[in-house]
Scaffold this motif. Sequence first.
Motif, PDB file in Angstrom:
ATOM      1  N   PRO A   9       0.845  -1.208   0.000  1.00  0.00           N
ATOM      2  CA  PRO A   9       0.000   0.000   0.000  1.00  0.00           C
ATOM      3  C   PRO A   9       0.875   1.251   0.000  1.00  0.00           C
ATOM      4  N   PRO A  10       0.325   2.393  -0.357  1.00  0.00           N
ATOM      5  CA  PRO A  10       1.108   3.635  -0.350  1.00  0.00           C
ATOM      6  C   PRO A  10       1.694   3.912   1.030  1.00  0.00           C
ATOM      7  N   GLY A  11       3.002   4.158   1.073  1.00  0.00           N
ATOM      8  CA  GLY A  11       3.664   4.502   2.325  1.00  0.00           C
ATOM      9  C   GLY A  11       3.798   3.365   3.315  1.00  0.00           C
ATOM     10  N   ALA A  12       3.551   2.138   2.873  1.00  0.00           N
ATOM     11  CA  ALA A  12       3.619   0.995   3.786  1.00  0.00           C
ATOM     12  C   ALA A  12       4.557  -0.071   3.235  1.00  0.00           C
ATOM     13  N   GLN A  13       4.819  -1.063   4.082  1.00  0.00           N
ATOM     14  CA  GLN A  13       5.711  -2.142   3.667  1.00  0.00           C
ATOM     15  C   GLN A  13       4.945  -3.191   2.868  1.00  0.00           C
ATOM     16  N   ARG A  14       5.682  -3.960   2.094  1.00  0.00           N
ATOM     17  CA  ARG A  14       5.083  -5.059   1.341  1.00  0.00           C
ATOM     18  C   ARG A  14       4.585  -6.123   2.312  1.00  0.00           C
ATOM     19  N   GLU A  15       3.402  -6.675   2.027  1.00  0.00           N
ATOM     20  CA  GLU A  15       2.815  -7.680   2.894  1.00  0.00           C
ATOM     21  C   GLU A  15       2.285  -8.843   2.064  1.00  0.00           C
ATOM     22  N   SER A  16       2.238 -10.012   2.676  1.00  0.00           N
ATOM     23  CA  SER A  16       1.722 -11.191   2.003  1.00  0.00           C
ATOM     24  C   SER A  16       0.201 -11.125   1.938  1.00  0.00           C
ATOM     25  N   VAL A  17      -0.329 -11.491   0.786  1.00  0.00           N
ATOM     26  CA  VAL A  17      -1.781 -11.532   0.591  1.00  0.00           C
ATOM     27  C   VAL A  17      -2.277 -12.977   0.558  1.00  0.00           C
ATOM     28  N   ALA A  18      -1.666 -13.792  -0.297  1.00  0.00           N
ATOM     29  CA  ALA A  18      -2.095 -15.183  -0.437  1.00  0.00           C
ATOM     30  C   ALA A  18      -0.962 -15.986  -1.051  1.00  0.00           C
ATOM     31  N   VAL A  19      -0.871 -17.238  -0.624  1.00  0.00           N
ATOM     32  CA  VAL A  19       0.159 -18.142  -1.124  1.00  0.00           C
ATOM     33  C   VAL A  19      -0.484 -19.478  -1.459  1.00  0.00           C
ATOM     34  N   ILE A  20       0.002 -20.110  -2.524  1.00  0.00           N
ATOM     35  CA  ILE A  20      -0.467 -21.438  -2.894  1.00  0.00           C
ATOM     36  C   ILE A  20       0.761 -22.319  -3.139  1.00  0.00           C
ATOM     37  N   THR A  21       0.759 -23.493  -2.523  1.00  0.00           N
ATOM     38  CA  THR A  21       1.902 -24.388  -2.678  1.00  0.00           C
ATOM     39  C   THR A  21       1.787 -25.159  -3.993  1.00  0.00           C
ATOM     40  N   GLY A  22       2.848 -25.891  -4.302  1.00  0.00           N
ATOM     41  CA  GLY A  22       2.821 -26.712  -5.502  1.00  0.00           C
ATOM     42  C   GLY A  22       1.737 -27.780  -5.450  1.00  0.00           C
ATOM     43  N   ALA A  23       1.382 -28.186  -4.230  1.00  0.00           N
ATOM     44  CA  ALA A  23       0.345 -29.207  -4.058  1.00  0.00           C
ATOM     45  C   ALA A  23      -1.055 -28.612  -4.011  1.00  0.00           C
ATOM     46  N   GLY A  24      -1.141 -27.280  -4.001  1.00  0.00           N
ATOM     47  CA  GLY A  24      -2.441 -26.629  -4.028  1.00  0.00           C
ATOM     48  C   GLY A  24      -2.961 -26.137  -2.699  1.00  0.00           C
ATOM     49  N   SER A  25      -2.198 -26.277  -1.633  1.00  0.00           N
ATOM     50  CA  SER A  25      -2.629 -25.739  -0.342  1.00  0.00           C
ATOM     51  C   SER A  25      -2.522 -24.219  -0.374  1.00  0.00           C
ATOM     52  N   THR A  26      -3.469 -23.565   0.282  1.00  0.00           N
ATOM     53  CA  THR A  26      -3.515 -22.108   0.243  1.00  0.00           C
ATOM     54  C   THR A  26      -3.455 -21.498   1.637  1.00  0.00           C
ATOM     55  N   ASN A  27      -2.992 -20.255   1.684  1.00  0.00           N
ATOM     56  CA  ASN A  27      -2.943 -19.509   2.928  1.00  0.00           C
ATOM     57  C   ASN A  27      -3.224 -18.051   2.591  1.00  0.00           C
ATOM     58  N   TYR A  28      -4.058 -17.408   3.410  1.00  0.00           N
ATOM     59  CA  TYR A  28      -4.469 -16.046   3.144  1.00  0.00           C
ATOM     60  C   TYR A  28      -4.203 -15.128   4.333  1.00  0.00           C
ATOM     61  N   ALA A  29      -3.951 -13.867   4.047  1.00  0.00           N
ATOM     62  CA  ALA A  29      -3.920 -12.858   5.096  1.00  0.00           C
ATOM     63  C   ALA A  29      -5.328 -12.721   5.662  1.00  0.00           C
ATOM     64  N   ASP A  30      -5.420 -12.449   6.955  1.00  0.00           N
ATOM     65  CA  ASP A  30      -6.731 -12.326   7.604  1.00  0.00           C
ATOM     66  C   ASP A  30      -7.589 -11.261   6.928  1.00  0.00           C
ATOM     67  N   SER A  31      -6.961 -10.216   6.438  1.00  0.00           N
ATOM     68  CA  SER A  31      -7.698  -9.085   5.870  1.00  0.00           C
ATOM     69  C   SER A  31      -8.405  -9.417   4.557  1.00  0.00           C
ATOM     70  N   VAL A  32      -8.012 -10.523   3.915  1.00  0.00           N
ATOM     71  CA  VAL A  32      -8.617 -10.852   2.613  1.00  0.00           C
ATOM     72  C   VAL A  32      -9.377 -12.178   2.630  1.00  0.00           C
ATOM     73  N   LYS A  33      -9.350 -12.888   3.744  1.00  0.00           N
ATOM     74  CA  LYS A  33     -10.044 -14.174   3.824  1.00  0.00           C
ATOM     75  C   LYS A  33     -11.531 -14.010   3.514  1.00  0.00           C
ATOM     76  N   GLY A  34     -12.041 -14.907   2.672  1.00  0.00           N
ATOM     77  CA  GLY A  34     -13.450 -14.848   2.298  1.00  0.00           C
ATOM     78  C   GLY A  34     -13.734 -13.922   1.135  1.00  0.00           C
ATOM     79  N   ARG A  35     -12.765 -13.098   0.737  1.00  0.00           N
ATOM     80  CA  ARG A  35     -12.967 -12.162  -0.374  1.00  0.00           C
ATOM     81  C   ARG A  35     -12.056 -12.488  -1.553  1.00  0.00           C
ATOM     82  N   PHE A  36     -10.837 -12.931  -1.277  1.00  0.00           N
ATOM     83  CA  PHE A  36      -9.859 -13.216  -2.327  1.00  0.00           C
ATOM     84  C   PHE A  36      -9.667 -14.731  -2.459  1.00  0.00           C
TER      85      PHE A  36
END
Length: 121
Positions: free
Chosen positions: A40-67
């Motif tokens: 975001p403007p003036g902020a540090q880079r943050e993780s949003v979502a990750v998917i492993t090679g096997a298809g497991s996913t992980n989301y930031a709390d702020s985007v869960k249910g939306r992304f």
Amino acid sequence: QVQLVESGGGLVQAGGSLRLSCAASGSIRSVNDMGWYRQPPGAQRESVAVITGAGSTNYADSVKGRFTISRDNAKNTVYLQMNSLKPEDTAVYFCNARIRSWTGATYTNYWGQGTQVTVSS
């Protein structure tokens, strides 16, 4: 040489949707984790979502249910479907992938150039 190319950013009203794509190309032997980060403007880079090679996913709390993150292994492409967008989602979005090239002995982190997402209120 390996490249990540993103597409799909833009301007959208709050409550709208966007879909980001990131395609990896070049001398690719295998792709491990793929993910999306944002700065975001003036902020540090943050993780949003990750998917492993096997298809497991992980989301930031702020985007869960939306992304939703997904990938097409045949195309070495990762996607981020963003729904119910909020003004606080405004940021430059970067894709990331851990890739082993045909000339490398280990996996290396690669980054895309970034794509701007702007959500108006």
